[in-house]
Design a protein around this motif. Structure first.
Motif, mmCIF file in Angstrom:
data_model
loop_
_atom_site.group_PDB
_atom_site.id
_atom_site.type_symbol
_atom_site.label_atom_id
_atom_site.label_comp_id
_atom_site.label_asym_id
_atom_site.label_seq_id
_atom_site.Cartn_x
_atom_site.Cartn_y
_atom_site.Cartn_z
ATOM 1 N N HIS A 210 -1.030 -3.240 8.062
ATOM 2 C CA HIS A 210 -0.904 -1.991 7.303
ATOM 3 C C HIS A 210 -0.913 -2.284 5.806
ATOM 4 O O HIS A 210 -0.225 -1.634 5.033
ATOM 5 N N GLU A 211 -1.699 -3.245 5.421
ATOM 6 C CA GLU A 211 -1.785 -3.650 4.026
ATOM 7 C C GLU A 211 -3.146 -3.278 3.434
ATOM 8 O O GLU A 211 -4.067 -2.855 4.149
ATOM 9 N N ARG A 212 -3.251 -3.437 2.128
ATOM 10 C CA ARG A 212 -4.566 -3.350 1.489
ATOM 11 C C ARG A 212 -5.456 -4.446 2.082
ATOM 12 O O ARG A 212 -5.032 -5.577 2.252
ATOM 13 N N ILE B 283 -8.651 -8.200 7.425
ATOM 14 C CA ILE B 283 -7.714 -9.025 8.184
ATOM 15 C C ILE B 283 -7.938 -8.826 9.679
ATOM 16 O O ILE B 283 -7.963 -9.793 10.452
ATOM 17 N N ALA B 284 -8.122 -7.565 10.116
ATOM 18 C CA ALA B 284 -8.387 -7.302 11.527
ATOM 19 C C ALA B 284 -9.687 -7.958 11.976
ATOM 20 O O ALA B 284 -9.785 -8.452 13.106
ATOM 21 N N THR B 285 -10.687 -7.984 11.098
ATOM 22 C CA THR B 285 -11.953 -8.652 11.423
ATOM 23 C C THR B 285 -11.725 -10.139 11.657
ATOM 24 O O THR B 285 -12.251 -10.721 12.623
ATOM 25 N N GLU B 286 -10.937 -10.768 10.796
ATOM 26 C CA GLU B 286 -10.652 -12.187 10.945
ATOM 27 C C GLU B 286 -9.889 -12.467 12.239
ATOM 28 O O GLU B 286 -10.150 -13.454 12.926
ATOM 29 N N VAL B 287 -8.939 -11.572 12.573
ATOM 30 C CA VAL B 287 -8.180 -11.731 13.807
ATOM 31 C C VAL B 287 -9.123 -11.617 15.009
ATOM 32 O O VAL B 287 -9.065 -12.429 15.948
ATOM 33 N N ALA B 288 -9.993 -10.606 15.002
ATOM 34 C CA ALA B 288 -10.907 -10.402 16.119
ATOM 35 C C ALA B 288 -11.843 -11.587 16.299
ATOM 36 O O ALA B 288 -12.119 -12.040 17.429
ATOM 37 N N GLN B 289 -12.335 -12.125 15.191
ATOM 38 C CA GLN B 289 -13.234 -13.279 15.281
ATOM 39 C C GLN B 289 -12.497 -14.508 15.808
ATOM 40 O O GLN B 289 -13.048 -15.257 16.628
ATOM 41 N N TRP B 290 -11.271 -14.715 15.355
ATOM 42 C CA TRP B 290 -10.512 -15.872 15.813
ATOM 43 C C TRP B 290 -10.182 -15.749 17.300
ATOM 44 O O TRP B 290 -10.329 -16.724 18.056
ATOM 45 N N ASP C 169 0.845 -1.192 0.000
ATOM 46 C CA ASP C 169 0.000 0.000 0.000
ATOM 47 C C ASP C 169 0.884 1.248 0.000
ATOM 48 O O ASP C 169 1.610 1.494 0.965
ATOM 49 N N PRO C 170 0.858 2.082 -1.077
ATOM 50 C CA PRO C 170 1.710 3.273 -1.120
ATOM 51 C C PRO C 170 1.477 4.222 0.052
ATOM 52 O O PRO C 170 2.422 4.856 0.536
ATOM 53 N N ALA C 171 0.243 4.317 0.537
ATOM 54 C CA ALA C 171 -0.043 5.200 1.674
ATOM 55 C C ALA C 171 0.659 4.704 2.934
ATOM 56 O O ALA C 171 1.182 5.498 3.727
ATOM 57 N N ALA C 172 0.677 3.397 3.130
ATOM 58 C CA ALA C 172 1.363 2.832 4.294
ATOM 59 C C ALA C 172 2.870 3.032 4.178
ATOM 60 O O ALA C 172 3.550 3.311 5.180
ATOM 61 N N VAL D 298 -3.709 -21.712 9.862
ATOM 62 C CA VAL D 298 -2.948 -20.906 8.909
ATOM 63 C C VAL D 298 -3.891 -20.237 7.920
ATOM 64 O O VAL D 298 -4.805 -20.872 7.377
ATOM 65 N N ARG D 299 -3.661 -18.940 7.692
ATOM 66 C CA ARG D 299 -4.386 -18.210 6.657
ATOM 67 C C ARG D 299 -3.384 -17.476 5.787
ATOM 68 O O ARG D 299 -2.483 -16.801 6.293
ATOM 69 N N ARG D 300 -3.528 -17.618 4.493
ATOM 70 C CA ARG D 300 -2.587 -17.052 3.540
ATOM 71 C C ARG D 300 -3.274 -15.946 2.741
ATOM 72 O O ARG D 300 -4.463 -16.035 2.422
ATOM 73 N N TYR D 301 -2.490 -14.907 2.398
ATOM 74 C CA TYR D 301 -3.022 -13.741 1.700
ATOM 75 C C TYR D 301 -2.182 -13.476 0.452
ATOM 76 O O TYR D 301 -1.092 -12.900 0.538
ATOM 77 N N PRO D 302 -2.663 -13.915 -0.717
ATOM 78 C CA PRO D 302 -1.903 -13.715 -1.960
ATOM 79 C C PRO D 302 -1.678 -12.233 -2.251
ATOM 80 O O PRO D 302 -2.573 -11.401 -2.056
ATOM 81 N N GLY D 303 -0.467 -11.922 -2.691
ATOM 82 C CA GLY D 303 -0.144 -10.570 -3.118
ATOM 83 C C GLY D 303 0.175 -9.594 -2.006
ATOM 84 O O GLY D 303 0.597 -8.470 -2.288
ATOM 85 N N LEU D 304 0.006 -9.996 -0.743
ATOM 86 C CA LEU D 304 0.265 -9.094 0.374
ATOM 87 C C LEU D 304 1.627 -9.384 0.988
ATOM 88 O O LEU D 304 2.163 -10.478 0.874
ATOM 89 N N LYS D 305 2.177 -8.363 1.671
ATOM 90 C CA LYS D 305 3.565 -8.432 2.135
ATOM 91 C C LYS D 305 3.664 -8.639 3.638
ATOM 92 O O LYS D 305 2.862 -9.365 4.216
#
Length: 293
Positions: free
Chosen positions: A274-276, A281-288, A193-196, A262-269
């Motif tokens: 602080h990613e697109r 992702i935060a929602t998934e973390v909160a639910q888990w 993310d260029p903004a990040a 394990v959860r994988r996110y294609p194209g993310l770093k």
């Protein structure tokens, strides 16, 4: 993601021996007590538990206020420590006396949360090097943590060693353990993310330094953590950015895949918070966390 009101707690830190174990007394500087800076975000309503987010190399806890606010809206009290030598905490920039030291400091943060929330579960979320520290903590103190979220943990850290000054100055100078050199960290490796990336470059509290002691000692200490991972006794969520070049996604999957979800996110770093798509992702973390803690 959400913005939330926050407040600062400064925790007193104890001295460290060169192996990272606790020294004889409280740490002091010429200016007074040695302090660990912790930004806290209070839960909305009755807290369901406490979450400590542990940042990575060169980073600081204050960059995670948005995800902290997101978790606070869902009932979690959140602590955002700046590790020693990072952010607004004291200490030589980029230096620690080995993994035992940040593990002790994480314990101090969880002690603080436990004082305010004695019966509530405590969860660790670690990014990069912070993920390694959180896993090391869970191996040492499984009874104190309910769950761990490891985001691209740096399970095999390899940092460049500082170089001696050139010329005559270098001939007569011996590098000390706390002497630091550049990490060579490119913000483009942290996020797509260029903004990040721009926010990292503009943040006066991040740095690009690592000490000689960390560069030399951390690989062996991380190996001991890797060897202990099959014995983890707490629930672990492993998040992998498939385009991450700072950790090894395939190695992380191999080392933690048998014991972690394990959860994988294609194209993310590297820094998925602080990613697109960070809100999802935060929602998934909160639910888990809500399901496991």
């Amino acid at each position: 993601m959400a913005q939330a009101q926050s407040f600062v707690t400064n925790l007193e830190l104890r001295d460290s021996n060169p192996d990272g174990s606790e020294g004889a007394g409280l740490s002091h500087t010429a200016k007074g007590m040695f302090l660990l800076h912790v930004l806290e975000v209070a839960a909305e309503g009755e807290p369901r538990g406490g979450v400590a987010i542990v940042h990575g190399a060169g980073d600081h806890g204050g960059r995670y206020t948005e995800v902290a606010g997101f978790l606070a809206e869902r009932g979690w009290a959140v602590a955002l420590p700046d590790l020693r030598g990072h952010g607004k905490s004291e200490g030589e920039r980029g230096h620690s006396w080995g993994i035992k030291e940040p593990v002790r400091d994480i314990d101090a943060v969880l002690d603080h949360l436990a004082y305010r929330l004695p019966d509530a579960p405590k969860v660790l979320v670690g990014v990069g090097l912070g993920g390694l520290y959180c896993l090391a903590y869970a191996l040492a103190h499984a009874d104190r943590v309910a769950a761990v979220v490891a985001i691209n943990p740096l399970l095999e850290p390899r940092f460049p060693e500082p170089k001696k000054p050139s010329g005559l100055k270098g001939l007569f100078k011996k590098l000390q353990p706390t002497d630091a050199g550049p990490l060579g960290l490119d913000p483009a490796a942290l996020s797509s993310d260029p903004a990040a990336q721009a926010a990292w470059r503009a943040d006066k509290h991040v740095h690009d330094l690592v000490s000689l002691h960390v560069a030399q000692r951390l690989p062996a200490e991380a190996r001991a953590v890797r060897e202990g991972l099959p014995g983890l006794r707490v629930p672990v969520l492993l998040l992998i950015g498939e385009a991450d070049t700072l950790s090894d996604p395939q190695q992380n999957q191999a080392l933690l895949g048998a014991t972690a979800e394990v959860r994988r996110y294609p194209g993310l770093k590297h820094d998925l918070l602080h990613e697109r798509g960070a809100t999802q992702i935060a929602t998934e973390v909160a639910q888990w966390i809500a399901a496991r803690a």
